[in-house]
Structures are given as C-alpha cells and as structure tokens.
Design an enzyme around this catalytic site. Structure first.
Site, PDB file in Angstrom:
ATOM      1  NE  ARG A   1       2.924  -5.801 -32.284  1.00  0.00           N
ATOM      2  CZ  ARG A   1       2.982  -4.538 -32.695  1.00  0.00           C
ATOM      3  NH1 ARG A   1       2.314  -3.602 -32.023  1.00  0.00           N
ATOM      4  NH2 ARG A   1       3.678  -4.207 -33.757  1.00  0.00           N
TER       5      ARG A   1
ATOM      6  CG  ASN B   1       5.740  -5.271 -30.006  1.00  0.00           C
ATOM      7  OD1 ASN B   1       5.356  -6.403 -29.778  1.00  0.00           O
ATOM      8  ND2 ASN B   1       6.174  -4.884 -31.199  1.00  0.00           N
TER       9      ASN B   1
END
Length: 810
Positions: free
Chosen positions: A18, A36
């Site tokens: 990320r 997520n």
C-alpha cells in the site's frame, strides 16, 4: 474525472504494497484511496486517462521486495473522488482470499540500524520493517493487521506509532513494528535452576573457564536495552565454554552450541538422541562459511535470499567438530535471519550448531513453557523472549543439483507462498490434499492456486500428528477454506489417509485416492506449469516405497501419465523385503534378498567367501529369513529403488547393520562415489530389460556380478560406488529412451526422494538432454514426499473437474 478500481491479488499484505501504491499515485498526481481486505488490496484511483494508464502499467514493475502480484484486475469507476489527495484507509474485513507472506530474513536497512550506535534500535534483537521479519509465524487470521497477530500484545510507543502511521516511512503499517521501549523482551534462564547445595551447575562441557549460573539471568529480565545486550553477551560466553543453549527463534526453538567444540556437539547428540544425522550450522557471514565449505554463485544467492534456507554445501578447508556431519561430505549452513541471530553470531565469530529444539522426531518447541518442560535435560540454558510463535516453522533446506537450487525441505521463508495453477485449472474445485506419512505437508487448492503448507514432519510420531491436525485447522481458518473433496494417498496404512477419511466421514465430503508415484508426477507437472491438456509425459519416479496397484509395493517406476491418469510401463525387478519394515532399517536384509534372488546362495558363499559382507550375512538368522522368503511371510515384494541403494551400500560395508535415519546408507554410497565419479563409468552390459506381461522389467544380476568381482579383486570401493551410480544412470536412460521411442513422449519427469542423489540426477538429466529430451524435475517443492500433497491435489482436481470416478471412493 475518470476513475479506475484496481484489484491486486497475491502476496500484497504486510509487505509494503500500500505505501508503494501511495507513492506511485502521488507521482502520477492521482486522487483516491487504497486498502487491505480479505481478497488482497483494493485501489480506487481518479485522474486523467493518461495518468491512470501509466499508473496501472507501472504497478507490476515497482513491487516491494517481499510482494508477489498474481493478478491485477482493472474496471471503470463512476462518480467523483471523495477527496483531492490519495489516502491509505483502514482495512476491511470479509471472506479470506488473500495470501499471507512468508517470514523474511532481516533486511540490510534493519541490519544497518542495529549496528548504528546512534540509532534507537541499536542492538535491538527484534528490529523489523515491511521488508523483513515475522509473517506466517505470528499471524492468527487475515487481513494481516497487527490485531490479528501475536504482536497485538505489545502497544506501540509514540515513536513506533509515528512510523506506523507515516506512508513515507518504510515501517508504515509494519505489523510487527517495535523497539526497545515497547517491543518484545529477551531474557536468559538456567534450564534447571540449582539449589545452593548444588553449587556451580551445570559443569562446562568444554573450554577452560567455569560459569556460575548465579551470573546468568535465571528469570525474566525486562526494561533496559543494556540488559538485553548483556544477555546476548552472556549467551555467547556460555556457548564458548561449551554449554548448550535453547534459543527461541522465529518459527520455533533451536538447540545451539559451539560448532568447533567436539565435546559439546557430541553431548548435544547424546541428549537429543540424534546419533548420526548431520547438524545444521549458522555462521555470521559468507566469508566465515568459506573457511569450511565451497560456495558458488547460485548457492550464494540462496544463502543471502530473504528465505535464508539451510544450503547443503561441499565441505572443504577447515574442519569443524567431528560430530557435526558424521560420514557426510556436505555441511548445511545458513546465515543469520533475525537480528537476535545476527547479534549473537557477531559476538561469537565462529559458527554454531543450530538444530531443531526438540527431542528427535518430535515437533520443534514453540512456547516458553513447552521449552521449559521438554528441553530440560538437553539444554543447559534457555534464551527466551515474549513474542508468541503462532505457527511452527522449521528451517528450509536446499541443495544445488543439476544447475538449480532445489528445496529438500520447504518451510520458513517459502511457506505459505502460493503456486498459480497451470492453464486449465482456473475453475478447479477446492481440494484439501492430506500428504504422505513421512516428511508430511498438506495442500489447499483454491481459486486457481495451490497453497502447500510448511514441512510438518513424520506422522509416525504422536506429537507430529497433533501438530498436523492443528495446522490443517489453522490453514482452513486463515483462508476461510471449505474443500469440495479430500485427496489422500492410496496406502490405507498412512495416518494422513486415515485422518482424511475421518474428516470425510465427519463432513460427508468425497475422497479421492491418488497413487503415490502418480502424485509425484503430477506435482512436478504443476510446478513447471504444464497445461491441463498437455500430452502425457514419461517419468522415472524413484523412491523408498509407495503403494502401487493390487497391494504391490513400488519404488523404481517408469510411468506415462498426466494429471488425471497414468500407465505403468516399467519397473525395477521386484525383490522381497525380508522382515517388511525391518528391511528399511537394516540394509543387510536387502543385500541378502538381492543376492539370493539372483544367485544360488550356497555357490555364492563358496566363491566369494573372502568378502567382508559374507561373514556378516553368515552371522544373521538366514535360515529364518529363508523360511520367510519361501513362504512369503512378512516379506512383501518391492521394486523400491531406495532398498536397491541400501543393498549395494551394505555390500560395500556402509551401514550394513542398521541406519539411524532415512536414506543414511544411500547418502553414504553417494559420498563414497563423489570423489571418483567423473573418472569412472558404468559397468558394461550389467543390466537387463525383460518383458513381463505389459511391463519392461529392469534387473540387476550382471551388476551384482560385476560388483562382487570388483570386490574380490580389491578394487577401490570408491570406484565401485561410482560405477554403481553410473550404471543406474545409464540403465535409467536406456529404459527411458526405449519407452520414448515406443510412446512418442519426449518430455520426461525425474522425481521421488532417490533423485535427491546429486550424482544420479545430474547424470540422468545430462544424458537425456543429449538425446534431445526435455527434462522436468522439482525445484520449488521437494521431490521427496514433502511435495506429494501438491500432486495429490492436482490429480484430485483433475478427476473431480472431469467427473472421473476411477479413483474416487464413494
């Protein structure tokens, strides 16, 4: 403003994925968010069309070190961005679909920090970041967030929290992030704390000094970084003096001692009841290893990889303690893969033994209390910490053979990395494959991927069975996995088979029984990405034992097959195993059975009376064995190549009476043959290919005659061992070439535990390629039974997906 929804699947959680997306989005001037969830990572991104296209194209090219991208699915978004910047948002729950990363060796950046006196993590033994550290060993469920790991017990301090919250920091959402202020603690205990009357206990096993346990830390020491530094220094000092220390590592406990101290190594063997099997070693750096073993470029890459496996290296140069690898010419070295190991090895300088923290054949201890209970009497001291190990992980083992690094044991650093299935298996039904009896691992087949567990061990041990059942349940929970069928080995006596049938009875699931050697074949095809509809391949599957058809015991097999079916085309001459399982432990039994099969024993005794093997056999209860063989009492016929090796090893005086671990005699024969292998060649015309019904049978009377004659002439046994290896290789190639002409198949699989013999694998592979054949042999998954579950899953998925009933038990 146009937008795109981008779904990333693969190893994309807990690996800095990320933050990498955040950085890329900022570079392209895009708005949106990334988070997520149970399927992986979801990206919603907005901007002009060219920027969106460039952003999506560069994602696969700039992955973090531990990430693996399996798919990137892009769809259009309607509406506008909720905000003008790009953000990382909280994880979302749901049905688990994403992969969990494998534990990774400490990265260079973290190693630099623990070596830097000005850094707040200087010499902190639990330093990690998104590029390294614990993953599978600490996770309890997905998504991989701190609250779902054993690190939930540690509340981050303000500095660690700041790092965790900053997308520009390499510890952004590093779930195991910690420091000396807020993280796990280290302490040292005496394994048995002495009473005052015991005085200075335990006595050192080596060295000139004495150590009073009152100088150690008998109970938990918490607080200052200096106390942990002192503990590491004390531990190194204890090991220099010859003590044995149990060290809590990443995926379990290890037993450690000075690898240059023969007395300590011998005492560790005695206490652990591991009398012959080589010990694993750890050295502080590659230069240290080079003092003891040769390292080529591929071996160096493996040693320094994030997986940091034990790599079997050719021993050269300086000698370690005599008891490290008795009778072997290889040393199994690994480099420090945690900061604790790095700090300890920096203190010691010299290599250490680092073997599994258990009594032989039991699982590694993983909890402090378990270590206190089970390792007392083996370890003198326990080096403990308070970060819980959730999932047990043995060290992986690799060896360079036939130009590739090949895994012999797949665990820490590799599991639970998923294998993307070949073309044709995209919609395969979910399968739970139970694996084998020895070297067990199991496999989950789901959503076009195969997820093979870490090495579990030999199920003959009750504690390993318990761990096996626990780990299956944990994997099913982690991956929200509900199988549509269970795949088992066809041997009803296997405990994995029995547990599979028990689960089937409890759940009403279908059971698919997969023949042992077919599973080896299918596993190799899957690893190499062979398509579902590819033509059948030839295979030589050589191992110790597997149940064949009609109750026969196979182990030297020539097959033609694909994922769904196989045909047995040839095999070694079946020879009785006098005493059944006892013949696997006492190689002389196989020698006698082979000689008795091919020759008149009375004449043999007369003509070769001076050979060392003859008086040894004469001292055995041969009359009883003859009765067993004549009446077929506990003497099943077997085409086993493993027992073939045992028979020849015993004839040359190698572990004839008894082996202490599986493959010991065969390994000794390989070691004996290695120095002279390139100078020797096969015994000419020493094998026969005979037709027996539909099968081509490979028999060995001529080879036995040549070996006995060489022994009579006093030929160097190393030369004989080399010639035996060459003969097996040449005979194997001869059979495969004949079968290739017969079937038209030019792709050939070489698998089964016997092909862990480097001389055999390389000789057969090279000769087949010279004949224009394509050779496939396992690399990423063990060619021994540790890779069997993958093949079971593939064969079962093929059978179920095509509606086959031939192999299915109703």
């Amino acid at each position: 403003m146009p937008g795109k929804a981008i779904r990333a699947r693969g190893v994309v959680q807990g690996v800095g994925f990320r933050p990498a997306i955040w950085h890329l989005a900022r570079e392209f001037g895009l708005a949106g968010s990334v988070w997520n969830d149970a399927e992986g990572v979801m990206i919603h991104v907005y901007g002009d069309a060219a920027a969106l296209e460039g952003f999506a194209a560069v994602i696969p090219k700039q992955l973090p070190a531990l990430a693996r991208l399996d798919t990137l699915e892009i769809t259009d978004l309607t509406g506008e961005a909720a905000h003008s910047e790009f953000r990382i948002v909280a994880s979302q729950s749901g049905r688990a679909e994403t992969a969990i990363a494998a534990d990774a060796a400490t990265c260079p950046a973290c190693l630099a920090e623990i070596a830097d006196p000005s850094n707040r993590r200087h010499r902190y033994p639990f330093t990690n970041c998104t590029h390294c550290g614990p993953r599978l060993s600490i996770v309890k469920r997905v998504p991989y967030d701190r609250c779902h790991t054993s690190m939930a017990a540690f509340t981050m301090c303000s500095e660690c929290q700041r790092e965790y919250d900053d997308p520009a920091d390499r510890r952004f959402h590093a779930q195991a992030n910690c420091c000396p202020v807020c993280g796990p603690r280290l302490w040292l205990e005496a394994a048995i704390v002495p009473t005052p009357s015991q005085g200075m206990q335990p006595e050192p096993l080596g060295g000139s000094g004495r150590w009073s346990v009152q100088d150690a830390v008998p109970t938990r020491s918490v607080g200052t970084m200096s106390s942990m530094n002192g503990i590491i220094h004390q531990t190194a000092d204890l090991m220099r003096q010859g003590y044995i220390v149990a060290i809590k590592g990443l995926g379990g406990f290890h037993l450690a001692c000075d690898a240059n101290n023969t007395r300590a190594a011998d005492e560790l063997r005695r206490r652990k009841r591991r009398y012959s099997k080589p010990f694993a070693l750890m050295a502080r750096d590659v230069d240290t290893i080079r003092h003891y073993a040769a390292i080529n470029d591929l071996e160096l890459i493996a040693l320094q990889s994030t997986a940091a496996p034990i790599v079997l290296l050719q021993a050269t140069g300086e000698q370690l303690a005599q008891g490290i690898a008795p009778g072997d010419d290889k040393l199994g070295f690994m480099l420090p893969y945690t900061p604790l190991h790095a700090l300890l090895l920096a203190e010691l300088g010299a290599p250490i033994v680092l073997t599994s923290g258990n009594v032989s054949d039991e699982p590694q201890c993983i909890s402090n209390d378990e270590a206190r209970e089970k390792l007392v009497g083996i370890a003198d001291f326990l080096l403990l910490h308070d970060r819980a190990i959730v999932n047990r992980l043995d060290d992986s083992v690799a060896r360079l053979m036939a130009g590739e690094i090949r895994l012999l044991r797949r665990a820490r650093g590799y599991a639970p990395e998923a294998l993307t299935l070949p073309k044709g298996f995209e919609s395969a039904a979910p399968v739970l494959a139970m694996g084998a009896e020895l070297k067990n691992s199991f496999c989950l087949l789901k959503n076009g991927q195969a997820l093979v567990s870490q090495h579990i061990g030999d199920l003959e041990n009750a504690a390993v069975q318990q761990d096996y059942r626990h780990t299956i349940a944990l994997y099913r929970q982690l991956h929200a996995f509900t199988p549509s069928c269970l795949a088992i080995d066809s041997h009803d006596g296997y405990l994995s088979n029995q547990y599979g049938r028990q689960l089937a009875a409890e759940t009403g699931l279908q059971v698919v029984s997969v023949q042992h050697h077919h599973a080896h074949l299918a596993a190799c095809l899957a690893e190499h990405g062979v398509d579902l509809d590819a033509p059948p391949v030839l295979a030589a599957i050589f191992d110790g034992l597997g149940l064949g058809e009609n109750g026969e015991l196979w182990g030297g097999e020539f097959l033609l097959g694909d994922y769904r079916e196989y045909t047995r085309l040839g095999h070694f001459q079946p020879i009785a195993l006098p005493g059944g399982a006892q013949a696997m432990r006492e190689p002389w039994r196989n020698t006698y059975a082979q000689l008795r099969h091919y020759f008149d024993w009375q004449i043999l005794q007369r003509d070769y009376a001076d050979l060392d093997i003859m008086p040894l056999l004469a001292g055995k209860p041969l009359a009883t064995l003859d009765t067993m063989l004549t009446k077929n009492l506990n003497s099943p016929l077997s085409s086993s190549c493993g027992r073939w090796f045992d028979a020849f090893a015993a004839a040359l005086g190698l572990h004839a009476e008894r082996v202490d671990y599986e493959g010991q005699a065969a390994i000794a024969l390989e070691v004996l043959a290695t120095p002279l292998f390139v100078e020797e060649q096969a015994y000419l015309e020493s094998w026969n290919m005979e037709r027996s019904g539909d099968f081509l049978v490979l028999s060995w009377r001529g080879l036995w005659q040549a070996v006995l004659d060489d022994l009579t002439r006093g030929t160097d046994k190393a030369s004989i061992a080399a010639r035996i290896h060459h003969t097996l290789g040449a005979a194997t190639v001869d059979v495969l070439n004949r079968l290739s002409s017969q079937t038209g198949a030019d792709s050939i699989v070489l698998s089964g535990g016997v092909f862990q013999n480097r001389l055999l694998l390389e000789a057969v592979s090279e000769q087949l390629r010279q004949h224009g054949k394509t050779v496939l042999s396992p690399q990423r998954y063990p060619m021994n039974d540790g890779g069997l579950a993958l093949g079971q899953a593939m064969a079962a998925a093929r059978s179920v997906s095509r509606g086959a009933t031939l192999l299915v038990d109703q």
